[in-house]
Design a protein around this motif. Structure first.
Motif, PDB file in Angstrom:
ATOM      1  N   PHE A  90      48.858  33.009  36.408  1.00 19.77           N
ATOM      2  CA  PHE A  90      48.802  34.408  35.963  1.00 19.77           C
ATOM      3  C   PHE A  90      47.612  34.753  36.893  1.00 19.77           C
ATOM      4  CE2 PHE A  90      45.181  36.372  33.615  1.00 19.77           C
ATOM      5  CZ  PHE A  90      46.454  37.413  32.339  1.00 19.77           C
ATOM      6  N   LEU A  91      47.272  34.342  37.802  1.00 20.47           N
ATOM      7  CA  LEU A  91      46.066  35.386  38.963  1.00 20.47           C
ATOM      8  C   LEU A  91      46.485  35.597  40.260  1.00 20.47           C
ATOM      9  CD1 LEU A  91      42.450  33.118  37.270  1.00 20.47           C
ATOM     10  CD2 LEU A  91      43.225  35.873  37.263  1.00 20.47           C
ATOM     11  N   THR A  92      48.057  35.572  40.114  1.00 18.50           N
ATOM     12  CA  THR A  92      48.376  36.075  41.568  1.00 18.50           C
ATOM     13  C   THR A  92      48.865  37.151  41.906  1.00 18.50           C
ATOM     14  OG1 THR A  92      50.417  35.751  40.369  1.00 18.50           O
ATOM     15  CG2 THR A  92      49.245  33.241  41.909  1.00 18.50           C
ATOM     16  N   HIS A  93      48.800  38.019  40.633  1.00 19.75           N
ATOM     17  CA  HIS A  93      49.580  39.452  40.505  1.00 19.75           C
ATOM     18  C   HIS A  93      48.444  40.723  41.393  1.00 19.75           C
ATOM     19  CE1 HIS A  93      52.487  37.459  37.788  1.00 19.75           C
ATOM     20  NE2 HIS A  93      51.789  37.397  37.264  1.00 19.75           N
ATOM     21  N   PRO A  94      49.151  41.624  41.901  1.00 18.55           N
ATOM     22  CA  PRO A  94      48.203  42.626  42.646  1.00 18.55           C
ATOM     23  C   PRO A  94      47.688  43.541  41.938  1.00 18.55           C
ATOM     24  CG  PRO A  94      50.730  42.990  42.706  1.00 18.55           C
ATOM     25  CD  PRO A  94      50.785  41.560  42.277  1.00 18.55           C
ATOM     26  N   TYR A  95      48.389  43.357  40.400  1.00 26.77           N
ATOM     27  CA  TYR A  95      48.236  44.802  39.499  1.00 26.77           C
ATOM     28  C   TYR A  95      47.973  44.336  37.901  1.00 26.77           C
ATOM     29  CZ  TYR A  95      50.062  47.618  42.734  1.00 26.77           C
ATOM     30  OH  TYR A  95      50.278  48.066  44.792  1.00 26.77           O
ATOM     31  N   TYR A  96      47.188  44.603  37.360  1.00 24.70           N
ATOM     32  CA  TYR A  96      46.322  44.775  35.984  1.00 24.70           C
ATOM     33  C   TYR A  96      46.151  45.583  34.945  1.00 24.70           C
ATOM     34  CZ  TYR A  96      46.812  39.853  37.804  1.00 24.70           C
ATOM     35  OH  TYR A  96      46.592  38.559  38.460  1.00 24.70           O
ATOM     36  N   ARG A  97      46.280  45.325  33.860  1.00 28.11           N
ATOM     37  CA  ARG A  97      45.676  46.263  32.654  1.00 28.11           C
ATOM     38  C   ARG A  97      44.929  45.690  32.357  1.00 28.11           C
ATOM     39  NH1 ARG A  97      45.812  51.549  31.116  1.00 28.11           N
ATOM     40  NH2 ARG A  97      48.389  51.393  32.005  1.00 28.11           N
ATOM     41  N   PHE A  98      43.561  45.794  31.916  1.00 29.71           N
ATOM     42  CA  PHE A  98      42.570  45.827  31.895  1.00 29.71           C
ATOM     43  C   PHE A  98      40.829  45.889  30.592  1.00 29.71           C
ATOM     44  CE2 PHE A  98      40.590  49.163  34.321  1.00 29.71           C
ATOM     45  CZ  PHE A  98      38.939  49.024  33.547  1.00 29.71           C
ATOM     46  N   SER A  99      40.605  44.960  30.352  1.00 32.03           N
ATOM     47  CA  SER A  99      39.951  45.477  29.120  1.00 32.03           C
ATOM     48  C   SER A  99      38.405  44.905  28.804  1.00 32.03           C
ATOM     49  CB  SER A  99      40.251  45.991  27.726  1.00 32.03           C
ATOM     50  OG  SER A  99      39.420  45.634  26.740  1.00 32.03           O
ATOM     51  N   ILE A 100      37.638  44.869  29.015  1.00 31.93           N
ATOM     52  CA  ILE A 100      35.790  44.367  29.178  1.00 31.93           C
ATOM     53  C   ILE A 100      35.323  45.375  28.557  1.00 31.93           C
ATOM     54  CG2 ILE A 100      35.255  45.468  31.523  1.00 31.93           C
ATOM     55  CD1 ILE A 100      34.591  42.550  32.620  1.00 31.93           C
ATOM     56  N   CYS A 101      33.723  44.243  27.889  1.00 28.66           N
ATOM     57  CA  CYS A 101      32.912  44.843  27.162  1.00 28.66           C
ATOM     58  C   CYS A 101      31.541  44.417  28.363  1.00 28.66           C
ATOM     59  CB  CYS A 101      32.468  43.784  25.734  1.00 28.66           C
ATOM     60  SG  CYS A 101      31.219  44.291  24.920  1.00 28.66           S
ATOM     61  N   LEU A 102      30.914  45.157  28.598  1.00 28.42           N
ATOM     62  CA  LEU A 102      30.016  45.484  30.032  1.00 28.42           C
ATOM     63  C   LEU A 102      28.197  45.195  29.055  1.00 28.42           C
ATOM     64  CD1 LEU A 102      31.834  46.635  32.549  1.00 28.42           C
ATOM     65  CD2 LEU A 102      31.036  44.222  32.528  1.00 28.42           C
ATOM     66  N   ASN A 103      27.763  44.519  29.849  1.00 30.78           N
ATOM     67  CA  ASN A 103      26.282  45.390  30.158  1.00 30.78           C
ATOM     68  C   ASN A 103      25.530  46.136  30.863  1.00 30.78           C
ATOM     69  OD1 ASN A 103      22.557  44.259  30.022  1.00 30.78           O
ATOM     70  ND2 ASN A 103      23.417  45.613  28.556  1.00 30.78           N
ATOM     71  N   PRO A 104      25.791  47.542  30.673  1.00 35.06           N
ATOM     72  CA  PRO A 104      26.031  48.130  32.115  1.00 35.06           C
ATOM     73  C   PRO A 104      24.286  48.726  32.489  1.00 35.06           C
ATOM     74  CG  PRO A 104      26.701  49.948  30.880  1.00 35.06           C
ATOM     75  CD  PRO A 104      26.991  48.270  29.629  1.00 35.06           C
ATOM     76  N   THR A 105      24.465  48.212  33.797  1.00 36.40           N
ATOM     77  CA  THR A 105      22.452  48.314  33.647  1.00 36.40           C
ATOM     78  C   THR A 105      22.509  48.736  35.204  1.00 36.40           C
ATOM     79  OG1 THR A 105      21.926  46.071  33.933  1.00 36.40           O
ATOM     80  CG2 THR A 105      21.713  46.743  31.915  1.00 36.40           C
ATOM     81  N   ARG A 106      21.000  49.343  35.888  1.00 41.13           N
ATOM     82  CA  ARG A 106      20.719  49.130  37.235  1.00 41.13           C
ATOM     83  C   ARG A 106      19.846  48.424  37.226  1.00 41.13           C
ATOM     84  NH1 ARG A 106      22.302  54.881  36.497  1.00 41.13           N
ATOM     85  NH2 ARG A 106      24.127  54.385  38.310  1.00 41.13           N
ATOM     86  N   ARG A 107      19.378  48.831  38.271  1.00 46.10           N
ATOM     87  CA  ARG A 107      17.700  48.599  38.841  1.00 46.10           C
ATOM     88  C   ARG A 107      16.383  49.461  39.093  1.00 46.10           C
ATOM     89  NH1 ARG A 107      15.007  43.493  39.323  1.00 46.10           N
ATOM     90  NH2 ARG A 107      17.736  41.885  39.910  1.00 46.10           N
ATOM     91  N   ASN A 108      15.492  49.897  38.066  1.00 51.08           N
ATOM     92  CA  ASN A 108      14.661  50.487  38.413  1.00 51.08           C
ATOM     93  C   ASN A 108      13.933  49.915  40.222  1.00 51.08           C
ATOM     94  OD1 ASN A 108      11.873  52.186  38.289  1.00 51.08           O
ATOM     95  ND2 ASN A 108      13.005  52.700  36.482  1.00 51.08           N
ATOM     96  N   LYS A 109      14.078  50.867  41.031  1.00 55.02           N
ATOM     97  CA  LYS A 109      13.462  51.098  41.809  1.00 55.02           C
ATOM     98  C   LYS A 109      12.065  50.817  42.049  1.00 55.02           C
ATOM     99  CE  LYS A 109      17.082  53.502  44.559  1.00 55.02           C
ATOM    100  NZ  LYS A 109      17.281  54.708  44.979  1.00 55.02           N
TER     101      LYS A 109
END
Length: 211
Positions: A90-109
């Motif tokens: 399953f993980l040997t292909h070069p291209y994938y359609r994807f979907s993902i739920c993320l918690n997008p954050t960045r660190r405050n300097k």
């Protein structure tokens, strides 16, 4: 490593029996399906549980939870559970359609604290910039931010956790297969215990212009 992919289907009766009210209660239900195989030392060091999951949507009348784990789940207290073993190729292909739920954050300097990334375009840019570190490439024109929501979860002692979730989908190209495999197996980003970080992928055929 063998990976088990499961779908937990909850109807209204199961919803009531399991007392599902938010993502924290879904976390409780998902984790109750698995034995905690970590040692006490690993728990103290916050070693990953080997479990990822995502709420695929619905309400108290019907809900579907996707789960991936490094071990087989047990029988659920309520609802219907389907489980399959992930194919070795399953993980040997070069291209994938994807979907993902993320918690997008960045660190405050200045404060060092993690702060949410705000806005669809900013979230998309944040994801594309970090993709290389997860072993794949995503071009801005090949990804879209489908939805953004804020989850508030009540945990022990009346404490409330606030978690921003963004669902993205599109097309990715694998650039570093081993890093990509690790990202898929262990999840990406923050908030993984609460339904973020599971990379849901479907292989795409390679495009050829000449035989």
């Amino acid at each position: 490593m063998t990976l088990y992919i499961s779908a937990l289907n909850l109807d209204a009766r199961a919803h009531r029996r399991l007392n599902i009210t938010d993502n924290y209660s879904l976390h409780r239900v998902v984790y109750s399906l698995f034995d905690d195989v970590r040692s006490e030392q690993q728990k103290q060091c916050s070693v990953a549980s080997g479990i990822q999951w995502v709420d695929k949507g619905g309400d108290m009348r019907g809900r579907r939870i996707l789960i991936m784990a490094d071990r087989a789940p047990g029988e659920p207290e309520a609802g219907e559970l389907e489980t399959k073993i992930l194919s070795e190729t399953f993980l040997t292909h070069p291209y994938y359609r994807f979907s993902i739920c993320l918690n997008p954050t960045r660190r405050n300097k200045h404060t060092g604290k993690q702060i949410p990334v705000i806005g669809r375009e900013a979230i998309c840019a944040w994801f594309c910039q970090r993709a290389a570190g997860w072993g794949f490439d995503v071009q801005p024109g090949q990804v879209q931010t489908e939805s953004i929501n804020v989850q508030q979860m009540k945990i022990a002692a009346g404490k409330i956790i606030t978690l921003q979730q963004a669902t993205l989908s599109g097309r990715l190209t694998v650039t570093h297969p081993e890093i990509f495999k690790n990202s898929f197996m262990h999840g990406i980003g923050r908030g993984r215990a609460f339904g973020c970080g599971l990379l849901q992928i479907v292989p795409l055929p390679e495009i050829t212009f000449f035989e």
